[in-house]
Design a protein around this motif. Structure first.
Motif, short mmCIF file in Angstrom:
data_model
loop_
_atom_site.label_atom_id
_atom_site.label_comp_id
_atom_site.label_asym_id
_atom_site.label_seq_id
_atom_site.Cartn_x
_atom_site.Cartn_y
_atom_site.Cartn_z
N ARG A 199 -52.04 -54.33 -6.99
CA ARG A 199 -52.12 -55.52 -6.14
C ARG A 199 -52.05 -55.13 -4.67
N VAL A 200 -52.99 -55.69 -3.91
CA VAL A 200 -52.97 -55.43 -2.48
C VAL A 200 -52.59 -56.70 -1.73
N ASP A 201 -51.81 -56.49 -0.68
CA ASP A 201 -51.48 -57.58 0.23
C ASP A 201 -52.49 -57.49 1.36
N LEU A 202 -53.59 -58.23 1.24
CA LEU A 202 -54.69 -58.11 2.21
C LEU A 202 -54.25 -58.57 3.59
N ASN A 203 -54.76 -57.89 4.56
CA ASN A 203 -54.39 -58.23 5.93
C ASN A 203 -55.29 -59.35 6.47
N VAL A 204 -55.19 -60.50 5.87
CA VAL A 204 -55.95 -61.67 6.36
C VAL A 204 -55.03 -62.89 6.35
N LYS A 205 -55.33 -63.82 7.26
CA LYS A 205 -54.52 -65.03 7.32
C LYS A 205 -55.42 -66.20 6.99
N VAL A 206 -54.98 -67.07 6.10
CA VAL A 206 -55.81 -68.23 5.76
C VAL A 206 -54.98 -69.50 5.94
N LYS A 207 -55.71 -70.64 5.99
CA LYS A 207 -55.00 -71.91 6.17
C LYS A 207 -54.42 -72.38 4.84
N SER A 208 -53.10 -72.27 4.71
CA SER A 208 -52.45 -72.73 3.50
C SER A 208 -50.95 -72.80 3.77
N LEU A 254 -62.27 -62.23 0.37
CA LEU A 254 -63.17 -61.53 -0.56
C LEU A 254 -63.94 -60.42 0.17
N LYS A 255 -64.44 -60.76 1.38
CA LYS A 255 -65.18 -59.75 2.16
C LYS A 255 -64.29 -58.54 2.43
N ARG A 256 -63.07 -58.84 2.86
CA ARG A 256 -62.15 -57.76 3.22
C ARG A 256 -61.77 -56.93 1.99
N ALA A 257 -61.54 -57.64 0.87
CA ALA A 257 -61.14 -56.93 -0.35
C ALA A 257 -62.26 -56.01 -0.83
N LEU A 258 -63.51 -56.43 -0.65
CA LEU A 258 -64.63 -55.58 -1.10
C LEU A 258 -64.74 -54.31 -0.26
N GLN A 259 -64.40 -54.43 1.02
CA GLN A 259 -64.41 -53.22 1.87
C GLN A 259 -63.38 -52.22 1.33
N LEU A 260 -62.20 -52.74 0.99
CA LEU A 260 -61.16 -51.88 0.44
C LEU A 260 -61.58 -51.34 -0.92
N TYR A 261 -62.15 -52.23 -1.74
CA TYR A 261 -62.61 -51.84 -3.08
C TYR A 261 -63.55 -50.62 -2.98
N ALA A 262 -64.48 -50.69 -2.02
CA ALA A 262 -65.46 -49.60 -1.87
C ALA A 262 -64.75 -48.28 -1.59
N VAL A 301 -69.96 -66.00 -4.83
CA VAL A 301 -70.89 -65.06 -5.49
C VAL A 301 -71.86 -64.49 -4.45
N LYS A 302 -72.33 -65.36 -3.57
CA LYS A 302 -73.27 -64.94 -2.53
C LYS A 302 -72.61 -63.89 -1.62
N THR A 303 -71.38 -64.18 -1.22
CA THR A 303 -70.65 -63.26 -0.35
C THR A 303 -70.45 -61.92 -1.04
N ALA A 304 -70.06 -61.96 -2.31
CA ALA A 304 -69.81 -60.72 -3.05
C ALA A 304 -71.09 -59.88 -3.09
N LYS A 305 -72.22 -60.55 -3.36
CA LYS A 305 -73.48 -59.79 -3.46
C LYS A 305 -73.85 -59.18 -2.11
N THR A 306 -73.85 -60.01 -1.08
CA THR A 306 -74.26 -59.52 0.25
C THR A 306 -73.35 -58.37 0.69
N GLN A 307 -72.06 -58.55 0.50
CA GLN A 307 -71.10 -57.54 0.97
C GLN A 307 -71.27 -56.22 0.20
N CYS A 308 -71.41 -56.33 -1.13
CA CYS A 308 -71.58 -55.09 -1.93
C CYS A 308 -72.88 -54.39 -1.55
N ASP A 309 -73.94 -55.17 -1.36
CA ASP A 309 -75.23 -54.55 -1.01
C ASP A 309 -75.14 -53.86 0.33
N SER A 310 -74.43 -54.48 1.28
CA SER A 310 -74.37 -53.81 2.58
C SER A 310 -73.43 -52.59 2.53
N LEU A 311 -72.49 -52.60 1.62
CA LEU A 311 -71.60 -51.43 1.47
C LEU A 311 -72.23 -50.36 0.57
#
Ligand SMILES: Cc1ncc(COP(=O)(O)O)c(C=O)c1O
Length: 471
Positions: A199-208, A254-262, A301-311
């Protein structure tokens, strides 16, 4: 004459219909985007709910069974799980995403058997957060309630008992994936033979609601990178928050997590899945526009695809653990208004006292200042309404619902014979958080299914409540 009469009655019908729809709109029923599409008002102004072609009159139900009562609709859980899985799979296909989608129902959100089994029946895998929740999985497995191909993600701190159960169920052929929370667990997982997650504690802040200053879950991004190779690593997991208020609050992590995932995948080729946790919200506050599940899923899904393709990485399998989104709309809580009280020296606020407790039964009212969609169960087409505050039955000043200090609109009590009120979307978290302040009994729990009402949990007797406190 005949023609006149029929056109007159037609006119009358039209007016009545318009009026009825007016009230339906006013109480925000029959709206897809509010999760109230199954709810309607009868000709007598009573709250009804549809299940396929069955219909239940909620006023009749509470007259028969009494209040406080929770009324639960397993069909809503089934429909929401099915819809969620189908929508993810549809966008995966349409957008050309190569990974697979898995839904894991997080049991912590509602552990009642009647909520869990319909989710499993629709293809849900599970996520547990404690040894006791995993024990229920063991029970289900022993009762052959599910196919052993089902996968169970294990979150939360791993006590000895929790670890033993994980090993035991793995030995029985179940795919159990422990999520490593801290360095101690990492060390203990060296001997674990199956796939693990981290489990990662992503360095992002969201409205919640969650203030991340006080987050204590998982590893930082850098800590995970510093670990390099992690034995049997299959899943990278994060959980940002619950009831995230806008789509970006789920897309940006999700975008940030995919960068880490890569980066993590470079040292861990077996890593093939990203688990994005919970967080999808429901429109509790019916006066505010809220995102739809469909729109959210498409963006993810769109974000995941775009982000993975660019990575330049292979599309990972995706897991979501959305709990509130699935089960909150599947239950309503109903109380009777016992009395009206005008508190003259405190701004003249009018209180309606109900036969239940917000602190006990709907604990988030007190804990999170949760707002709810509140409607009358009878006298729904009555237009003389009062601005009131609602008081629970415990003798605690915090046992109240004021809609955030604003007001709740309900029929004028002096003008009606009796009044019941329904709180919508109470299916998430409230059951396991509930308590017995002032030793009030928990509400009766009813299940509406296949056109019939079944008692799932009886109203507690004084003896039963007393027994829990050693009497
Ligand atoms: C790890 C994890 N997954 C899933 C959930 C469910 O979150 P939600 O009900 O917001 O979907 C939670 C809730 O706290 C959680 O801690």
């Amino acid at each position: 004459m005949g023609t006149d009469e029929s056109s007159h009655s037609k006119r009358k019908k039209v007016t009545r219909k318009k009026k009825k729809n007016g009230f339906k709109k006013f109480w925000r029923l029959g709206m897809e985007d509010q999760n109230t599409s199954a709810f309607d008002i009868s000709a007598d102004g009573e709250l009804t709910v549809r299940e396929g072609n069955y219909q239940y009159n909620i006023f009749d139900i509470v007259k028969k069974y009494g209040t406080g009562t929770e009324l639960f609709f397993p069909t809503i859980v089934e429909n929401r799980v099915r819809d969620l899985i189908e929508t993810f799979n549809a966008y995966i296909k349409v957008l050309g995403y190569k990974g697979k989608f898995y839904y894991h129902y997080p049991m912590k959100v509602n552990q009642n058997r009647e909520f869990v089994l319909p989710a499993v029946a629709e293809g849900s895998n599970l996520d547990v957060g404690s040894a006791n929740e995993l024990f229920l999985v063991k029970r289900m497995l022993e009762q052959e309630k599910f196919h052993s191909k089902m996968r169970v993600i294990c979150n939360g701190p791993k006590t000895e008992r929790y670890m033993d159960l994980i090993e035991e169920l793995r030995g029985k052929g179940l795919t159990v994936v422990p999520i490593i929370e801290d360095p101690v667990e990492l060390e203990r997982m060296q001997k674990f033979k199956g796939p693990v997650g981290i489990r990662v504690d992503l360095n992002v802040k969201v409205k919640s609601h969650w203030d991340k200053k006080f987050n204590r879950f998982g590893f930082t991004e850098q800590e995970i990178l510093d670990l390099g190779k992690i034995r049997n690593l299959s899943v990278l997991h994060y959980h940002i928050s619950s009831q995230i208020e806008n789509v970006n609050g789920l897309v940006e992590p999700l975008k940030r997590a995919l960068q880490l995932y890569a980066k993590v995948k470079e040292k861990n080729p077996g890593l093939d899945t990203l688990d994005i946790g919970g967080g999808a919200g429901v429109p509790y506050n019916k006066n505010k526009r809220f995102y739809s599940g469909k729109n959210l899923i498409q963006k993810l899904v769109k974000t995941a695809k775009t982000q993975c393709d660019s990575l330049g990485i292979r599309h990972p399998n995706l897991i979501v653990e959305w709990g509130r989104y699935v089960v909150a709309p599947a239950q309503i809580t109903i109380y009777k208004v016992l009395a009206e009280k005008k508190v003259l020296n405190k701004g003249g606020n009018k209180w309606y006292v109900v036969d239940g407790s917000f602190m006990n039964d709907l604990t988030d009212t007190w804990a999170l200042k949760q707002k709810w969609h509140v409607v009358p169960v009878n006298n729904m087409n009555y237009s003389k309404l009062d601005r009131v505050w609602l008081a629970g039955s415990s003798c605690d000043s915090d046992d109240k619902y004021t809609n955030g200090g604003s007001y709740v609109l309900l029929p004028r009590l002096t003008d009606v014979e009796e009044l019941f009120v329904a709180f919508f979307d109470t299916g998430a978290y409230q059951d396991s958080l509930s308590s017995h302040h002032c030793l009030l009994s928990s509400p009766l729990k009813l299940m509406a299914s296949n056109g019939e009402i079944k008692v799932v949990r009886k109203r507690e007797t004084p003896e039963e409540v007393g027994r829990q406190f050693g009497w």
